[in-house]
Design an enzyme around this catalytic site. Structure first.
Site, PDB file in Angstrom:
ATOM      1  N   MET A 106       1.816   5.032  -1.914  1.00 36.55           N
ATOM      2  CA  MET A 106       1.435   6.079  -0.907  1.00 36.55           C
ATOM      3  C   MET A 106       1.914   5.264   0.501  1.00 36.55           C
ATOM      4  SD  MET A 106      -1.922   7.839  -1.808  1.00 36.55           S
ATOM      5  CE  MET A 106      -2.997   6.623  -1.606  1.00 36.55           C
ATOM      6  N   HIS A 114       2.323  -4.154  -2.856  1.00 40.47           N
ATOM      7  CA  HIS A 114       3.483  -3.231  -3.181  1.00 40.47           C
ATOM      8  C   HIS A 114       4.918  -4.238  -3.372  1.00 40.47           C
ATOM      9  CE1 HIS A 114       1.130  -0.561  -0.521  1.00 40.47           C
ATOM     10  NE2 HIS A 114       1.141   0.333  -1.668  1.00 40.47           N
ATOM     11  N   GLN A 157      -5.647  14.055  -3.948  1.00 43.91           N
ATOM     12  CA  GLN A 157      -6.301  12.968  -4.586  1.00 43.91           C
ATOM     13  C   GLN A 157      -7.411  12.485  -3.434  1.00 43.91           C
ATOM     14  OE1 GLN A 157      -3.258  10.066  -5.272  1.00 43.91           O
ATOM     15  NE2 GLN A 157      -4.181   8.653  -4.606  1.00 43.91           N
ATOM     16  N   GLY A 178      -0.264  -1.449 -10.453  1.00 47.14           N
ATOM     17  CA  GLY A 178      -1.045  -2.769 -10.011  1.00 47.14           C
ATOM     18  C   GLY A 178      -2.414  -2.745 -10.675  1.00 47.14           C
ATOM     19  N   ASP A 187      -5.862  -1.195  -9.087  1.00 49.82           N
ATOM     20  CA  ASP A 187      -6.458  -0.133  -9.397  1.00 49.82           C
ATOM     21  C   ASP A 187      -6.459   0.098 -10.748  1.00 49.82           C
ATOM     22  OD1 ASP A 187      -6.386   1.332  -6.369  1.00 49.82           O
ATOM     23  OD2 ASP A 187      -4.401   0.231  -6.681  1.00 49.82           O
ATOM     24  N   GLN A 223      -7.255   3.427 -12.705  1.00 48.28           N
ATOM     25  CA  GLN A 223      -6.171   4.300 -12.474  1.00 48.28           C
ATOM     26  C   GLN A 223      -5.197   4.133 -13.296  1.00 48.28           C
ATOM     27  OE1 GLN A 223      -4.414   5.310  -8.403  1.00 48.28           O
ATOM     28  NE2 GLN A 223      -2.873   3.970  -8.872  1.00 48.28           N
ATOM     29  N   SER A 236      -4.618  -4.478   0.347  1.00 48.13           N
ATOM     30  CA  SER A 236      -4.893  -2.844   0.359  1.00 48.13           C
ATOM     31  C   SER A 236      -4.192  -2.404   1.603  1.00 48.13           C
ATOM     32  CB  SER A 236      -6.300  -2.562   0.182  1.00 48.13           C
ATOM     33  OG  SER A 236      -6.403  -1.170   0.437  1.00 48.13           O
ATOM     34  N   SER A 237      -3.689  -1.065   1.606  1.00 46.96           N
ATOM     35  CA  SER A 237      -3.132  -0.623   2.883  1.00 46.96           C
ATOM     36  C   SER A 237      -4.390  -0.421   3.819  1.00 46.96           C
ATOM     37  CB  SER A 237      -2.465   0.925   2.361  1.00 46.96           C
ATOM     38  OG  SER A 237      -1.360   0.627   1.517  1.00 46.96           O
TER      39      SER A 237
HETATM   40  P1  AMP Z   1      -0.952   2.657  -3.288  1.00 47.50           P
HETATM   41  O1  AMP Z   1      -0.028   3.003  -2.407  1.00 47.50           O
HETATM   42  O2  AMP Z   1      -2.249   2.344  -2.720  1.00 47.50           O
HETATM   43  O3  AMP Z   1      -1.161   3.866  -3.783  1.00 47.50           O
HETATM   44  O4  AMP Z   1      -0.574   1.708  -4.414  1.00 47.50           O
HETATM   45  C1  AMP Z   1       0.814   1.681  -5.119  1.00 47.50           C
HETATM   46  C2  AMP Z   1       0.744   0.629  -6.253  1.00 47.50           C
HETATM   47  O5  AMP Z   1       0.483  -0.609  -5.781  1.00 47.50           O
HETATM   48  C3  AMP Z   1      -0.501   0.874  -7.352  1.00 47.50           C
HETATM   49  O6  AMP Z   1       0.033   0.624  -8.543  1.00 47.50           O
HETATM   50  C4  AMP Z   1      -1.300   0.084  -7.046  1.00 47.50           C
HETATM   51  O7  AMP Z   1      -2.201  -0.376  -8.037  1.00 47.50           O
HETATM   52  C5  AMP Z   1      -0.741  -1.129  -6.597  1.00 47.50           C
HETATM   53  N1  AMP Z   1      -1.254  -2.184  -5.510  1.00 47.50           N
HETATM   54  C6  AMP Z   1      -2.030  -1.792  -4.558  1.00 47.50           C
HETATM   55  N2  AMP Z   1      -2.634  -3.082  -4.161  1.00 47.50           N
HETATM   56  C7  AMP Z   1      -2.327  -4.028  -5.181  1.00 47.50           C
HETATM   57  C8  AMP Z   1      -2.597  -5.322  -4.813  1.00 47.50           C
HETATM   58  N3  AMP Z   1      -3.301  -5.944  -4.106  1.00 47.50           N
HETATM   59  N4  AMP Z   1      -1.996  -6.122  -5.988  1.00 47.50           N
HETATM   60  C9  AMP Z   1      -1.258  -5.552  -6.774  1.00 47.50           C
HETATM   61  N5  AMP Z   1      -0.734  -4.280  -6.814  1.00 47.50           N
HETATM   62  C10 AMP Z   1      -1.210  -3.583  -5.656  1.00 47.50           C
END
Ligand code: AMP
Length: 267
Positions: free
Chosen positions: A26, A33, A57, A143, A146, A149, A181-182
């Site tokens: 996202m 990421h 979502q 990741g 999550d 998920q 985390s974003s």
């Molecule tokens: P998102 O942009 O938050 O939807 O995350 C995109 C992907 O990055 C998902 O598969 C998340 O599980 C993974 N992700 C987010 N934060 C982390 C983290 N700290 N370490 C590893 N993977 C991550």
């Protein structure tokens, strides 16, 4: 690096007969990421990254509106690490006839985040299913940050015999333990310190919690005491039951709020 906003263009231009790795995101990139993307680049011939803030979502409009966005920075990061393809679809491109909430997903969606975010996981699986149909990757990189998920998507892929392998990627953390985390981009330094304290409390007590589950009530109190004012859940889960492992493998799952910013972790 090729950037697509249109699925037909994407299908026409992606090289055939290669091992394609897919990293759905996202946006608002952080080290988590980047580690997923680098892993895909290492394991596959070509890598495609999608950036799509999946509106269905989100349970709260405010959360969707406040979700961090920095597309130009994201694109420059992707160029720098030499990603092959980027997919930036618009809402209508993904949902020409709206979302499909009739999608069947695993029972694991009824607990943890699923209890507090109705329709959240159905919307996540719905969007991933749509992406998989367009992109048809050999591997999808997800990741463990999550974890729920990841597991629900993996179950969906297995049950529906989709020809894509799930690659589980480790959680990347800041030096103070806070999981990248974003959403951290919209926290103050103080709030990030508080969130890292939550991680440290759980990490320090994990073995004791495994020995005595009732300790969770005490740990909750401790977390409230440092200044967190809302914990959604704090649960101990044996992953052995979910992953057909031979041995017990426990993780403590938490969701809590800093102001209106909701954070999750599993330790
Ligand atoms: P998102 O942009 O938050 O939807 O995350 C995109 C992907 O990055 C998902 O598969 C998340 O599980 C993974 N992700 C987010 N934060 C982390 C983290 N700290 N370490 C590893 N993977 C991550």
């Amino acid at each position: 690096m090729k950037i697509f906003t249109n699925k037909n263009q994407l299908k026409k231009n992606i090289k055939k007969g290669i091992k394609l790795g897919f990293v759905p995101t996202m946006g608002a990139f952080h080290k988590g990421h980047i580690s997923l993307i680098k892993k895909s680049i290492k394991m596959c011939d070509k890598t495609i990254v999608s950036i799509f803030i999946n509106k269905p979502q989100f349970n709260k409009k405010k959360d969707f509106n406040e979700y961090p966005r920095d597309l130009s920075k994201d694109i420059s990061i992707l160029k720098k690490i030499k990603v092959n393809y980027v997919y930036l679809p618009k809402y209508r491109e993904i949902y020409p006839r709206g979302p499909n909430l009739g999608i069947k997903i695993s029972k694991f969606s009824n607990q943890l985040c699923g209890k507090f975010r109705p329709k959240h996981f159905k919307s996540v699986v719905d969007v991933i299913d749509r992406f998989l149909k367009i992109i048809k990757p050999n591997k999808i990189f997800l990741g463990k940050k999550d974890y729920q998920q990841l597991k629900i998507i993996e179950d969906y892929i297995v049950v529906n015999k989709i020809n894509t392998k799930v690659i589980k990627c480790k959680t990347i953390r800041e030096i103070n333990g806070l999981a990248c985390s974003s959403r951290n981009f919209i926290l103050s330094t103080n709030e990030k310190n508080l969130a890292s304290k939550v991680y440290k409390i759980i990490k320090k007590n994990k073995i004791k919690i495994i020995k005595n589950k009732h300790l969770l009530t005490k740990i909750k109190k401790q977390i409230y005491k440092i200044g967190i004012n809302k914990i959604e859940y704090l649960n101990l889960i044996n992953l052995k039951n979910l992953e057909s492992r031979k041995k017990n493998f426990y993780k403590v799952f938490i969701s809590f709020y800093l102001r209106s910013v909701r954070l999750i972790d599993n330790i």
